[in-house]
Scaffold this active site. Structure first.
Site, short mmCIF file in Angstrom:
data_model
loop_
_atom_site.label_atom_id
_atom_site.label_comp_id
_atom_site.label_asym_id
_atom_site.label_seq_id
_atom_site.Cartn_x
_atom_site.Cartn_y
_atom_site.Cartn_z
N GLU A 210 0.93 -1.20 0.20
CA GLU A 210 -0.06 -0.10 -0.06
C GLU A 210 0.73 1.26 0.00
OE1 GLU A 210 -3.23 0.15 0.11
OE2 GLU A 210 -3.64 -1.98 0.07
N CYS A 244 -2.15 9.56 2.49
CA CYS A 244 -1.57 8.67 0.99
C CYS A 244 -2.64 9.23 -0.08
CB CYS A 244 -1.50 7.43 1.46
SG CYS A 244 -3.03 6.83 2.03
P1 NAD Z 1 8.07 4.36 5.17
O1 NAD Z 1 7.99 3.75 4.14
O2 NAD Z 1 9.11 5.43 5.58
O3 NAD Z 1 7.56 3.52 6.74
C1 NAD Z 1 6.61 2.55 6.72
C2 NAD Z 1 7.26 1.32 7.40
O4 NAD Z 1 8.36 0.84 6.92
C3 NAD Z 1 7.58 1.85 9.01
O5 NAD Z 1 7.22 0.68 9.91
C4 NAD Z 1 9.04 1.87 8.85
O6 NAD Z 1 9.80 1.63 10.14
C5 NAD Z 1 9.60 0.91 7.75
N1 NAD Z 1 10.82 1.17 7.29
C6 NAD Z 1 10.95 2.76 6.97
N2 NAD Z 1 12.18 2.52 6.05
C7 NAD Z 1 12.68 1.36 5.99
C8 NAD Z 1 13.69 0.62 5.51
N3 NAD Z 1 14.81 1.20 4.90
N4 NAD Z 1 13.88 -0.77 5.65
C9 NAD Z 1 12.83 -1.49 6.06
N5 NAD Z 1 11.66 -0.94 6.71
C10 NAD Z 1 11.66 0.43 6.72
O7 NAD Z 1 6.60 5.36 5.30
P2 NAD Z 1 5.90 6.36 6.22
O8 NAD Z 1 6.92 7.70 5.69
O9 NAD Z 1 5.84 5.85 7.47
O10 NAD Z 1 4.60 6.78 5.72
C11 NAD Z 1 4.35 7.76 4.54
C12 NAD Z 1 4.31 6.99 3.16
O11 NAD Z 1 3.48 5.90 3.35
C13 NAD Z 1 3.84 7.92 2.09
O12 NAD Z 1 4.42 7.77 1.00
C14 NAD Z 1 2.38 7.68 1.97
O13 NAD Z 1 1.82 7.87 1.00
C15 NAD Z 1 2.33 6.20 2.12
N6 NAD Z 1 1.13 5.73 2.77
C16 NAD Z 1 0.42 4.95 1.86
C17 NAD Z 1 -0.81 4.34 2.45
C18 NAD Z 1 -1.67 3.67 1.46
O14 NAD Z 1 -2.63 3.12 2.15
N7 NAD Z 1 -1.43 3.49 0.47
C19 NAD Z 1 -1.20 4.88 3.60
C20 NAD Z 1 -0.58 5.80 4.22
C21 NAD Z 1 0.66 6.10 3.84
#
Ligand code: NAD
Length: 453
Positions: A210, A244
């Site tokens: 997602e 998002c």
């Molecule tokens: P993120 O990808 O930074 O983090 C999401 C998860 O991944 C967290 O639990 C984090 O600890 C982990 N993570 C982060 N970097 C990582 C890495 N290098 N290796 C492994 N795991 C890692 O996302 P965010 O900043 O928390 O959220 C914002 C993003 O999420 C935006 O792009 C937004 O559009 C998207 N989003 C999508 C939806 C959807 O339903 N499609 C909903 C909310 C947010």
């Protein structure tokens, strides 16, 4: 020393024991989730306010109620969803029983983000538990107050031999992902999505991703500018724009822009007052890193509304930018803040070309008094979801799948779609042992006679 090995081993053993499979067990977990929400409402509201300055209204509608509704729906329908699904048969299987069995994958990993840290943890969790899986939840380390409640309080409401919360940032999550899971459900940004999918590929683990992107919002000349402005401003500024599915940018003619800008100003003033920083209804940016990134975007184009920021308070004012070029940074990355650029197009066809030249978005919005215009945008573009004449209301319907397409993600969930996402759809045919005389027609040697059948 592997910090996750013991936990994962415990959950695997619980799954193999079969205890998560009966409807009664799943039912009890869902009821536990429901109690967690009811009994810790205030604690959750406080955590969300500390993390994101989320108002009680936003916390209620976009985190607590929405999760509660998912739980209630699953509780009401669990036994129906679990039933074997009978399928049609061909001539050769007329005497057999053919059905799809929804069986749990096993041990699933849910990785959630910080922007709706409760809803985006519990939403997938409802589906995973309803489908009879054991679950590891890794909430975002960035929304640390909500993370703490999820880690310290939530497990008390669930069977801890089948459910665990693990903590960590990118480095720890990287180590966690070295383990084999039977399903991974990730919500986050597309770059991290690639890391997750690469790790999953090593074990051939299926994934739902997602992700995010830039959601276009087409505003036709034939519409009421104030109505559109109210709706766009509300959905752009909800959760301080950190959604998002928020409308990321507006596409409209210069003539519509001239009407839309004062209407947006009027909407923003009505919603948040003359000094939005003092409004209890406007959220804050989650971290210094995102604040700095957003402040950098304020220099794109020309500010016609807002533009103020306050680093100490992680505050970015609701802002509208015009004279924005396609090549500006604000049009290159997902904004994820209360900043709305307006890009001018000369026609509906040009708007559609603009949208189709870019990655497929998670959501797409079209505003027009003409249903023909809305339907044309729908027919000639692609996106995860679509809403005509409003913001992200489509995701409030559990009867619609929620998910992206292309770079905005793969797979979907919400309502029964969540249950199906976390279930393996097993193709089953049960044949009786007898009737060998009839089935013998299949066996060699093949003669012209049995080829005719
Ligand atoms: P993120 O990808 O930074 O983090 C999401 C998860 O991944 C967290 O639990 C984090 O600890 C982990 N993570 C982060 N970097 C990582 C890495 N290098 N290796 C492994 N795991 C890692 O996302 P965010 O900043 O928390 O959220 C914002 C993003 O999420 C935006 O792009 C937004 O559009 C998207 N989003 C999508 C939806 C959807 O339903 N499609 C909903 C909310 C947010």
């Amino acid at each position: 020393m592997d910090p996750f090995a013991d936990t994962l081993q415990r959950l695997r053993e619980a799954f193999v024991s079969g205890r998560t499979r009966p409807a009664e067990f799943r039912d009890a977990q869902l009821k536990g989730l429901s109690r967690f929400l009811r009994e810790n409402k205030q604690l959750l509201q406080e955590a969300l306010a500390q993390d994101l300055h989320k108002s009680a209204f936003e916390a209620e509608v976009s985190e607590i109620s929405i999760s509660q509704n998912e739980i209630n729906l699953a509780l009401r329908n669990l036994r129906t969803w679990m039933k074997d699904e009978k399928v049609s048969k061909n001539l050769a299987t007329q005497l057999d029983s053919a059905f799809i069995r929804k069986e749990p994958f096993g041990l699933v990993l849910i990785l959630s983000p910080w922007n709706y840290p409760l809803n985006l943890s519990l939403g997938p969790l409802v589906g995973a538990l309803a489908a009879g899986n054991c679950v590891v939840l890794k909430p975002s380390e960035i929304s640390k107050n909500t993370e703490k409640v999820l880690a310290e309080v939530l497990p008390r409401y669930l069977d801890q031999s089948c459910f665990a919360v693990v903590l960590g940032g990118p480095q720890e999550t990287g180590r966690l992902l070295e383990h084999k899971f039977d399903y991974i459900f990730f919500t986050g940004n597309p770059q991290v999505g690639k890391i997750v999918m690469t790790a999953a590929a090593k074990h051939l683990t299926p994934v739902t991703l997602e992700l995010g992107g830039k959601n276009p919002c087409y505003v036709d000349d034939n519409c009421d500018p104030q109505t559109v402005a109210n709706r766009v401003a509300f959905f752009r500024c909800f959760n301080a724009g950190q959604t998002c599915v928020a409308p990321d940018y507006v596409l409209c003619s210069p003539e519509m822009q001239a009407q839309l800008v004062p209407a947006l100003q009027s909407a923003i003033t009505r919603f948040y007052g003359d000094d939005p920083q003092s409004s209890p209804n406007l959220g804050r940016i989650i971290s210094q890193k995102h604040f700095q990134r957003l402040r950098g975007l304020l220099s794109c184009g020309r500010v016609v509304i807002g533009g103020q920021s306050d680093e100490c308070d992680l505050y970015i004012a609701p802002t509208v930018l015009v004279d924005v070029q396609e090549t500006d940074p604000v049009m290159q990355e997902e904004i994820f803040g209360p900043i709305l650029p307006i890009v001018n197009v000369r026609s509906l066809g040009q708007a559609i070309d603009f949208i189709n030249r870019r990655e497929k978005p998670l959501a797409l919005y079209a505003f027009s008094n003409s249903s023909q215009v809305v339907k044309r945008v729908l027919a000639q573009t692609s996106s995860g979801g679509f809403c005509g004449n409003d913001g992200f209301m489509h995701l409030t319907l559990a009867s619609l799948p929620f998910g992206g397409v292309g770079s905005s993600g793969m797979g979907n969930y919400h309502g029964k779609f969540s249950f199906d996402t976390f279930s393996h759809h097993r193709a089953c045919l049960l044949r009786r042992p007898g009737l060998e005389k009839i089935y013998a027609i299949r066996y060699p040697p093949h003669t012209p006679r049995n080829l005719r059948v």
